[in-house]
Design a protein around this motif. Structure first.
Motif, PDB file in Angstrom:
ATOM      1  N   MET A  99      44.800  42.605  29.753  1.00 19.62           N
ATOM      2  CA  MET A  99      44.723  43.832  30.544  1.00 19.62           C
ATOM      3  C   MET A  99      45.360  43.647  31.923  1.00 19.62           C
ATOM      4  SD  MET A  99      40.740  44.710  29.611  1.00 19.62           S
ATOM      5  CE  MET A  99      40.196  43.173  30.355  1.00 19.62           C
ATOM      6  N   GLU A 100      46.250  44.562  32.275  1.00 17.33           N
ATOM      7  CA  GLU A 100      46.881  44.569  33.601  1.00 17.33           C
ATOM      8  C   GLU A 100      46.518  45.879  34.292  1.00 17.33           C
ATOM      9  OE1 GLU A 100      51.233  43.773  35.697  1.00 17.33           O
ATOM     10  OE2 GLU A 100      51.138  44.343  33.573  1.00 17.33           O
ATOM     11  N   ASN A 101      45.994  45.791  35.518  1.00 18.56           N
ATOM     12  CA  ASN A 101      45.554  46.984  36.237  1.00 18.56           C
ATOM     13  C   ASN A 101      46.010  46.979  37.686  1.00 18.56           C
ATOM     14  OD1 ASN A 101      43.300  46.542  34.030  1.00 18.56           O
ATOM     15  ND2 ASN A 101      43.195  48.707  34.622  1.00 18.56           N
ATOM     16  N   TRP A 102      46.152  48.204  38.208  1.00 16.64           N
ATOM     17  CA  TRP A 102      46.422  48.428  39.622  1.00 16.64           C
ATOM     18  C   TRP A 102      45.342  49.376  40.139  1.00 16.64           C
ATOM     19  CZ3 TRP A 102      49.808  48.139  35.703  1.00 16.64           C
ATOM     20  CH2 TRP A 102      50.923  47.293  35.821  1.00 16.64           C
ATOM     21  N   VAL A 103      44.650  48.997  41.211  1.00 13.64           N
ATOM     22  CA  VAL A 103      43.535  49.783  41.739  1.00 13.64           C
ATOM     23  C   VAL A 103      43.758  50.039  43.229  1.00 13.64           C
ATOM     24  CG1 VAL A 103      41.035  49.905  42.058  1.00 13.64           C
ATOM     25  CG2 VAL A 103      41.981  48.690  40.070  1.00 13.64           C
ATOM     26  N   ARG A 104      43.608  51.279  43.664  1.00 18.20           N
ATOM     27  CA  ARG A 104      43.749  51.584  45.092  1.00 18.20           C
ATOM     28  C   ARG A 104      42.698  50.816  45.880  1.00 18.20           C
ATOM     29  NH1 ARG A 104      43.967  57.580  45.395  1.00 18.20           N
ATOM     30  NH2 ARG A 104      43.884  57.232  47.630  1.00 18.20           N
ATOM     31  N   ASP A 105      43.038  50.414  47.099  1.00 15.17           N
ATOM     32  CA  ASP A 105      42.137  49.535  47.853  1.00 15.17           C
ATOM     33  C   ASP A 105      41.322  50.257  48.917  1.00 15.17           C
ATOM     34  OD1 ASP A 105      43.917  50.039  49.936  1.00 15.17           O
ATOM     35  OD2 ASP A 105      44.096  47.936  50.518  1.00 15.17           O
ATOM     36  N   ASP A 106      41.353  51.597  48.935  1.00 17.42           N
ATOM     37  CA  ASP A 106      40.616  52.333  49.958  1.00 17.42           C
ATOM     38  C   ASP A 106      39.253  52.806  49.464  1.00 17.42           C
ATOM     39  OD1 ASP A 106      41.594  54.175  48.171  1.00 17.42           O
ATOM     40  OD2 ASP A 106      42.427  55.542  49.671  1.00 17.42           O
ATOM     41  N   ILE A 107      38.791  52.247  48.350  1.00 20.16           N
ATOM     42  CA  ILE A 107      37.486  52.618  47.800  1.00 20.16           C
ATOM     43  C   ILE A 107      36.465  51.507  48.008  1.00 20.16           C
ATOM     44  CG2 ILE A 107      36.214  53.151  45.682  1.00 20.16           C
ATOM     45  CD1 ILE A 107      38.740  54.518  44.661  1.00 20.16           C
ATOM     46  N   THR A 108      36.842  50.297  47.629  1.00 20.73           N
ATOM     47  CA  THR A 108      35.937  49.158  47.764  1.00 20.73           C
ATOM     48  C   THR A 108      36.742  47.874  47.733  1.00 20.73           C
ATOM     49  OG1 THR A 108      33.904  48.150  46.887  1.00 20.73           O
ATOM     50  CG2 THR A 108      35.546  48.859  45.276  1.00 20.73           C
ATOM     51  N   THR A 109      36.109  46.794  48.120  1.00 17.16           N
ATOM     52  CA  THR A 109      36.732  45.475  48.062  1.00 17.16           C
ATOM     53  C   THR A 109      36.487  44.870  46.687  1.00 17.16           C
ATOM     54  OG1 THR A 109      36.389  45.112  50.423  1.00 17.16           O
ATOM     55  CG2 THR A 109      36.792  43.169  49.065  1.00 17.16           C
ATOM     56  N   ILE A 110      37.546  44.320  46.120  1.00 17.08           N
ATOM     57  CA  ILE A 110      37.463  43.686  44.811  1.00 17.08           C
ATOM     58  C   ILE A 110      37.952  42.253  44.943  1.00 17.08           C
ATOM     59  CG2 ILE A 110      38.321  43.711  42.430  1.00 17.08           C
ATOM     60  CD1 ILE A 110      38.645  46.719  42.644  1.00 17.08           C
ATOM     61  N   ASP A 111      37.263  41.336  44.271  1.00 18.81           N
ATOM     62  CA  ASP A 111      37.741  39.955  44.265  1.00 18.81           C
ATOM     63  C   ASP A 111      37.693  39.402  42.839  1.00 18.81           C
ATOM     64  OD1 ASP A 111      35.098  38.990  43.729  1.00 18.81           O
ATOM     65  OD2 ASP A 111      34.669  39.017  45.880  1.00 18.81           O
ATOM     66  N   GLU A 112      38.221  38.192  42.666  1.00 17.96           N
ATOM     67  CA  GLU A 112      38.323  37.600  41.329  1.00 17.96           C
ATOM     68  C   GLU A 112      36.963  37.349  40.702  1.00 17.96           C
ATOM     69  OE1 GLU A 112      41.480  34.566  40.717  1.00 17.96           O
ATOM     70  OE2 GLU A 112      41.811  34.796  42.875  1.00 17.96           O
ATOM     71  N   ALA A 113      35.999  36.913  41.508  1.00 17.48           N
ATOM     72  CA  ALA A 113      34.671  36.610  40.974  1.00 17.48           C
ATOM     73  C   ALA A 113      34.022  37.855  40.376  1.00 17.48           C
ATOM     74  CB  ALA A 113      33.785  36.025  42.068  1.00 17.48           C
ATOM     75  N   MET A 114      34.197  39.000  41.032  1.00 17.74           N
ATOM     76  CA  MET A 114      33.646  40.243  40.506  1.00 17.74           C
ATOM     77  C   MET A 114      34.279  40.593  39.168  1.00 17.74           C
ATOM     78  SD  MET A 114      33.740  42.363  44.095  1.00 17.74           S
ATOM     79  CE  MET A 114      33.114  43.910  43.436  1.00 17.74           C
ATOM     80  N   LEU A 115      35.594  40.458  39.086  1.00 17.69           N
ATOM     81  CA  LEU A 115      36.308  40.824  37.869  1.00 17.69           C
ATOM     82  C   LEU A 115      35.974  39.896  36.707  1.00 17.69           C
ATOM     83  CD1 LEU A 115      39.775  41.613  39.460  1.00 17.69           C
ATOM     84  CD2 LEU A 115      38.235  43.275  38.404  1.00 17.69           C
ATOM     85  N   ALA A 116      35.615  38.656  37.016  1.00 17.22           N
ATOM     86  CA  ALA A 116      35.287  37.696  35.964  1.00 17.22           C
ATOM     87  C   ALA A 116      33.901  37.940  35.382  1.00 17.22           C
ATOM     88  CB  ALA A 116      35.376  36.270  36.503  1.00 17.22           C
ATOM     89  N   SER A 117      33.045  38.612  36.143  1.00 14.84           N
ATOM     90  CA  SER A 117      31.657  38.770  35.707  1.00 14.84           C
ATOM     91  C   SER A 117      31.281  40.201  35.336  1.00 14.84           C
ATOM     92  CB  SER A 117      30.704  38.283  36.807  1.00 14.84           C
ATOM     93  OG  SER A 117      30.865  39.049  37.991  1.00 14.84           O
ATOM     94  N   GLN A 118      32.133  41.170  35.705  1.00 13.29           N
ATOM     95  CA  GLN A 118      31.808  42.571  35.470  1.00 13.29           C
ATOM     96  C   GLN A 118      33.012  43.313  34.905  1.00 13.29           C
ATOM     97  OE1 GLN A 118      29.860  44.522  38.949  1.00 13.29           O
ATOM     98  NE2 GLN A 118      30.143  42.541  39.962  1.00 13.29           N
ATOM     99  N   GLY A 119      32.740  44.491  34.351  1.00 11.18           N
ATOM    100  CA  GLY A 119      33.819  45.376  33.952  1.00 11.18           C
ATOM    101  C   GLY A 119      34.354  46.122  35.160  1.00 11.18           C
ATOM    102  N   LEU A 120      35.636  46.478  35.141  1.00 11.72           N
ATOM    103  CA  LEU A 120      36.255  47.169  36.268  1.00 11.72           C
ATOM    104  C   LEU A 120      35.562  48.493  36.573  1.00 11.72           C
ATOM    105  CD1 LEU A 120      38.440  47.567  38.404  1.00 11.72           C
ATOM    106  CD2 LEU A 120      39.950  48.424  36.600  1.00 11.72           C
ATOM    107  N   TYR A 121      35.262  49.278  35.534  1.00 13.87           N
ATOM    108  CA  TYR A 121      34.643  50.580  35.787  1.00 13.87           C
ATOM    109  C   TYR A 121      33.235  50.412  36.353  1.00 13.87           C
ATOM    110  CZ  TYR A 121      38.343  53.444  33.759  1.00 13.87           C
ATOM    111  OH  TYR A 121      39.524  54.082  33.532  1.00 13.87           O
ATOM    112  N   GLY A 122      32.537  49.359  35.961  1.00 13.39           N
ATOM    113  CA  GLY A 122      31.230  49.094  36.539  1.00 13.39           C
ATOM    114  C   GLY A 122      31.324  48.794  38.019  1.00 13.39           C
ATOM    115  N   ILE A 123      32.327  48.016  38.407  1.00 17.42           N
ATOM    116  CA  ILE A 123      32.556  47.706  39.823  1.00 17.42           C
ATOM    117  C   ILE A 123      32.816  48.981  40.607  1.00 17.42           C
ATOM    118  CG2 ILE A 123      34.159  46.595  41.437  1.00 17.42           C
ATOM    119  CD1 ILE A 123      34.581  44.422  39.302  1.00 17.42           C
ATOM    120  N   LEU A 124      33.670  49.831  40.069  1.00 19.01           N
ATOM    121  CA  LEU A 124      34.035  51.054  40.776  1.00 19.01           C
ATOM    122  C   LEU A 124      32.886  52.058  40.806  1.00 19.01           C
ATOM    123  CD1 LEU A 124      37.694  51.384  39.442  1.00 19.01           C
ATOM    124  CD2 LEU A 124      36.979  50.752  41.753  1.00 19.01           C
TER     125      LEU A 124
END
Length: 246
Positions: free
Chosen positions: A150-175
């Motif tokens: 999976m390759e994604n591009w996410v706008r950065d004016d909503i929240t901060t995202i880091d690698e640890a979050m992406l490794a442990s959670q789904g993207l939509y859950g983070i958002l």
């Protein structure tokens, strides 16, 4: 099929008998009770065991063969094949869908950058020139087996995202945890063959079939929040949809 499946048929139910058989065998396959390679009794014996007519049993088996869960082999009989991830066409994430069906998804973050958006990404997300986005690729496994790249591009004016979050959670859950309320998405589904980069990551042969999905999701504020390009092993993955006459 033997009695250990505990497949029960409710003749008082409005659900057709053949469909009850289909759902019972599907459940046995998805739970791991019937493993890939398991051989089922012939349709006459199965019908007798369940006190069903042969046409009813054959209709159930035909549907399971069409769905890719069973295969008929000359001289061998009917066998279970690898269970596919069957994903409904809904505005949900792969992580959420896998978790909901009782699977154990895991994620490896292959690349992660916070960069100025290029022109295609600016257009896809409706951003101003000079805006930054999170750009990352992930390998998603289910029960330890590679399923999606999976390759994604996410706008950065909503929240901060880091690698640890992406490794442990789904993207939509983070958002969603950041307050995003998804409303709709533009999505296209297609097919391609695995290239030299994709094949080893997905543990597939070069040239093997892949399902592709491109999606751009919008929230209730009208913002295009993320866009992505995903590829899935076609032998383990399919989309489901319901068609309505208008």
């Amino acid at each position: 099929m033997d009695n250990s499946l505990n497949l029960s048929i409710d003749r008082s139910s409005p659900i057709p008998l053949y469909h009850q058989v289909v759902k019972g065998i599907e459940a046995a396959i998805h739970s791991g009770h019937l493993i890939p390679g398991s051989k089922l009794d012939n349709e006459i014996d199965l019908a007798a065991q369940l006190n069903l007519s042969r046409p009813t049993m054959r209709k159930a088996m035909d549907e399971l063969v069409r769905s890719g869960l069973l295969v008929r082999k000359r001289g061998v009989g009917t066998q279970v094949v690898a269970s596919q991830v069957r994903r409904p066409l809904e505005l949900s994430s792969l992580f959420d869908d896998l978790s909901a069906r009782g699977s154990k998804p895991s994620t490896s973050v292959l690349t992660f950058t916070h960069i100025e958006a290029d022109l295609p990404t600016i257009a896809a997300l409706g951003l101003d020139a000079g805006s930054k986005v999170y750009h990352f690729t992930r390998l998603r496994k289910v029960d330890g087996k590679p399923l999606a790249l999976m390759e994604n591009w996410v706008r950065d004016d909503i929240t901060t995202i880091d690698e640890a979050m992406l490794a442990s959670q789904g993207l939509y859950g983070i958002l969603r945890n950041a307050g995003v309320n998804f409303r709709l998405a533009s999505q296209s589904i297609g097919a391609m063959v695995a290239n030299d980069y994709q094949a080893p990551l997905l543990e597939a042969g070069v040239g093997s079939a892949l399902v592709t999905m491109d999606r751009t999701a919008l929230d209730d504020k009208g913002r295009m929040v993320e866009t992505g390009h995903h590829v899935y092993r076609a032998d383990n993955y399919s989309f489901e949809m319901t068609l309505v006459q208008r």
